[in-house]
Design a protein around this motif. Structure first.
Motif, short mmCIF file in Angstrom:
data_model
loop_
_atom_site.label_atom_id
_atom_site.label_comp_id
_atom_site.label_asym_id
_atom_site.label_seq_id
_atom_site.Cartn_x
_atom_site.Cartn_y
_atom_site.Cartn_z
N LEU A 195 0.45 -1.40 -0.16
CA LEU A 195 -0.33 0.43 0.33
C LEU A 195 1.03 1.40 -0.03
CD1 LEU A 195 -2.88 -0.83 2.80
CD2 LEU A 195 -3.06 -1.15 -0.16
N GLU A 196 1.85 0.86 0.85
CA GLU A 196 3.09 2.73 0.26
C GLU A 196 3.41 2.42 -0.37
OE1 GLU A 196 5.98 1.80 3.22
OE2 GLU A 196 6.12 3.78 3.99
N GLU A 197 3.71 1.65 -1.00
CA GLU A 197 4.57 2.10 -2.59
C GLU A 197 3.57 2.43 -3.59
OE1 GLU A 197 6.02 -2.26 -3.33
OE2 GLU A 197 7.67 -2.22 -2.07
N ILE A 198 2.35 2.31 -3.57
CA ILE A 198 1.30 2.45 -4.10
C ILE A 198 0.45 3.90 -4.58
CG2 ILE A 198 -1.08 2.26 -4.17
CD1 ILE A 198 -1.53 -0.43 -4.11
N ALA A 199 1.22 4.60 -2.98
CA ALA A 199 0.43 5.57 -2.65
C ALA A 199 2.01 6.47 -2.67
CB ALA A 199 0.46 5.46 -0.79
N ALA A 200 2.82 6.34 -2.86
CA ALA A 200 3.58 6.55 -3.01
C ALA A 200 4.41 6.70 -5.02
CB ALA A 200 5.14 5.08 -3.18
N VAL A 201 3.13 6.84 -5.34
CA VAL A 201 3.60 6.48 -7.15
C VAL A 201 1.49 7.07 -7.52
CG1 VAL A 201 4.92 5.06 -7.33
CG2 VAL A 201 2.62 4.56 -7.58
N ASP A 202 1.24 7.59 -6.61
CA ASP A 202 -0.03 7.84 -6.84
C ASP A 202 -0.78 8.85 -6.15
OD1 ASP A 202 -3.01 8.42 -8.26
OD2 ASP A 202 -2.65 6.51 -8.15
N SER A 203 -0.97 9.87 -5.79
CA SER A 203 -1.40 11.16 -5.16
C SER A 203 -2.58 11.22 -5.30
CB SER A 203 -1.13 12.22 -5.88
OG SER A 203 -2.08 12.99 -6.90
N ARG A 204 -3.43 10.20 -5.64
CA ARG A 204 -5.41 10.46 -5.06
C ARG A 204 -5.31 9.22 -4.65
NH1 ARG A 204 -6.45 9.05 -12.03
NH2 ARG A 204 -4.33 7.30 -11.39
N VAL A 205 -4.62 8.05 -3.77
CA VAL A 205 -4.04 7.34 -2.72
C VAL A 205 -4.07 8.39 -1.04
CG1 VAL A 205 -3.61 4.76 -1.63
CG2 VAL A 205 -3.91 5.02 -4.26
N LEU A 206 -4.71 7.66 -0.56
CA LEU A 206 -4.00 8.12 0.92
C LEU A 206 -4.85 6.77 1.62
CD1 LEU A 206 -4.53 9.60 3.31
CD2 LEU A 206 -6.47 9.33 3.83
N VAL A 207 -3.09 6.19 1.94
CA VAL A 207 -3.42 4.78 3.22
C VAL A 207 -3.72 5.26 4.46
CG1 VAL A 207 -2.00 3.12 3.97
CG2 VAL A 207 -1.27 3.71 0.87
N VAL A 208 -3.98 4.31 5.04
CA VAL A 208 -4.51 5.02 6.42
C VAL A 208 -4.35 3.42 7.02
CG1 VAL A 208 -6.00 5.56 8.57
CG2 VAL A 208 -6.27 6.61 6.05
N LYS A 209 -3.09 3.51 8.18
CA LYS A 209 -2.65 2.19 8.80
C LYS A 209 -3.06 2.75 10.45
CE LYS A 209 2.27 -0.07 9.49
NZ LYS A 209 1.58 -0.59 11.04
N LEU A 210 -3.66 1.58 10.50
CA LEU A 210 -3.99 1.47 12.14
C LEU A 210 -3.19 0.24 13.03
CD1 LEU A 210 -7.62 0.36 12.08
CD2 LEU A 210 -6.91 2.34 11.40
N ARG A 211 -2.68 1.03 13.95
CA ARG A 211 -1.43 0.22 14.86
C ARG A 211 -1.94 -1.31 15.39
NH1 ARG A 211 1.60 3.33 17.45
NH2 ARG A 211 1.09 5.99 17.50
N ARG A 212 -3.44 -1.33 14.97
CA ARG A 212 -3.30 -3.09 15.14
C ARG A 212 -4.55 -3.21 14.66
NH1 ARG A 212 -7.85 -4.22 18.31
NH2 ARG A 212 -8.00 -3.05 20.40
N ASN A 213 -4.52 -4.48 14.80
CA ASN A 213 -6.24 -5.23 13.79
C ASN A 213 -7.48 -5.45 15.01
OD1 ASN A 213 -7.67 -8.04 13.69
ND2 ASN A 213 -7.22 -6.07 12.30
N PHE A 214 -7.95 -3.87 14.67
CA PHE A 214 -8.92 -3.18 15.04
C PHE A 214 -10.44 -4.04 15.36
CE2 PHE A 214 -6.56 0.15 16.27
CZ PHE A 214 -6.45 0.35 17.45
N GLY A 215 -10.53 -4.65 14.01
CA GLY A 215 -12.05 -5.16 12.96
C GLY A 215 -12.28 -4.38 12.18
N GLN A 216 -12.67 -5.28 10.91
CA GLN A 216 -13.86 -4.78 9.61
C GLN A 216 -14.66 -3.04 9.79
OE1 GLN A 216 -15.95 -6.96 7.67
NE2 GLN A 216 -15.59 -6.13 5.35
N THR A 217 -15.25 -3.15 11.15
CA THR A 217 -15.81 -1.57 11.75
C THR A 217 -15.74 -0.63 11.70
OG1 THR A 217 -17.52 -3.62 11.84
CG2 THR A 217 -17.89 -0.75 12.86
N SER A 218 -14.35 -0.88 12.49
CA SER A 218 -13.42 0.69 12.57
C SER A 218 -11.99 0.63 11.38
CB SER A 218 -12.61 -0.07 13.80
OG SER A 218 -13.06 -0.90 15.44
N ALA A 219 -12.18 0.00 10.86
CA ALA A 219 -11.50 0.17 9.52
C ALA A 219 -12.31 0.94 8.70
CB ALA A 219 -10.42 -1.41 9.14
N LEU A 220 -13.38 0.66 8.59
CA LEU A 220 -14.02 1.81 7.57
C LEU A 220 -14.61 2.96 8.38
CD1 LEU A 220 -17.20 -1.01 6.70
CD2 LEU A 220 -15.89 -0.12 5.14
#
Length: 329
Positions: A52-77
């Motif tokens: 994901l970080e590599e994708i964000a490095a080449v496309d300014s339309r991409v925002l990568v949000v990295k969570l500190r741990r696995n919070f689950g699908q609802t929290s990720a959404l």
């Protein structure tokens, strides 16, 4: 400000990240309007974030949000929705079981004026016993209890108007109940059939245990929809009935004692005496719970909501035309 935001949560999907990105970019470029991709890494332990970080490095339309741990699908959404800037927000899974080519159909319904467009896996190809039967039962119960007439609450593939989804607090596993919560806010909802394809790569994170947890969530959502802003009406009703019933029994026992002063009430009406006492005490406790619920509602409406996740970092390529934040005056 982009017109569309595509929110995709990932958890250990290193085999699907780049393929899904390529498909999403191709479809959204054909749509023609401005867009952004909000890609959320939900505490992956493989190479998902690195890709994901590599994708964000080449496309300014991409925002990568990295969570500190696995919070689950609802929290990720929720993390993706909170960082989305588009007028219309489309959410989908990162396992390639949602076809990006169906995004224009969601957009068409949004343009017609609907606030929420829900995907419907009309022709499912999952395991009949382990997935389809439990899912069908759960969806039927959700539709009845929430009074929202859609067939598929479980799929993440949905589209929303930004002002609607930003008014819905998400926590636990409430993402599947977004249509019901949106309907409570007065949103217009429709659904469209979508393809249900087999996972091409990687391992599924879904199991029969998650289906059983849905039934407990159903009780929560039913209570929230009916009594979220007035819990005392619910608990107070049961409490009042208990107190009144207990008082009636107590009066009966008191009259019996007056009529027969030498009679031992506990010997003659011991069980009834205990029932009366329990009803009164339980009724008072229910009233107290209702009052505590009212305090929680007041706290909810007068304080800032705490996000159900913790972000480690945000990664986005700065567009060339944007001025540098480090430039000197």
């Amino acid at each position: 400000m982009p017109k569309y935001s595509i929110v995709v949560p990932f958890h250990n999907e290193e085999e699907n990240v780049t393929v899904l990105y390529a498909r999403l970019k191709s479809v959204m470029e054909q749509v023609g309007d401005s867009f952004e991709l909000i890609l959320v890494d939900d505490g992956s332990s493989d190479r998902t974030y690195k890709l994901l970080e590599e994708i964000a490095a080449v496309d300014s339309r991409v925002l990568v949000v990295k969570l500190r741990r696995n919070f689950g699908q609802t929290s990720a959404l929720a993390a993706g929705f909170d960082n989305a800037n588009g007028d219309f927000i489309i959410a989908m899974d990162g396992d390639l079981q949602h076809d990006p080519n169906e995004i224009p159909a969601f957009i068409e319904k949004l343009e017609e004026g609907y606030d929420v467009v829900s995907g419907w896996r009309k022709e499912r190809i999952d395991n009949f016993v382990m997935r389809r039967i439990p899912s069908r039962c759960a969806n039927w119960l959700m539709a009845k209890l929430s009074e929202v007439d859609i067939h598929d609450f479980g799929t993440t593939y949905k589209a929303y108007r930004r002002e609607i989804i930003h008014n819905i607090p998400l926590y636990g596993e409430m993402h599947r109940f977004i249509p019901a919560l949106a309907a409570w806010y007065g949103a217009s909802i429709c659904e469209i059939p979508i393809k249900n394809v087999n996972r091409e790569r990687g391992k599924s994170h879904y199991g029969i245990g998650r289906t059983f947890r849905v039934f407990f969530d159903l009780l929560t959502i039913r209570f929230l929809l009916k009594h979220m802003s007035r819990p005392l009406h619910f608990f107070g009703g049961f409490g009042s009935l208990g107190i009144v019933a207990g008082m009636i029994l107590s009066v009966f026992l008191g009259i019996a004692k007056l009529i027969h002063p030498h009679q031992n009430v506990m010997d003659e009406h011991g069980p009834l005496f205990v029932v009366a006492a329990v009803l009164i005490v339980a009724g008072i406790q229910m009233l107290a719970i209702g009052l505590l619920g009212e305090l929680q509602v007041r706290h909810y409406h007068t304080n800032n909501h705490r996000a159900p996740y913790t972000i480690d970092r945000l990664v986005r390529l700065r567009a060339p035309e944007e001025p540098s934040l480090l430039s000197e005056n």
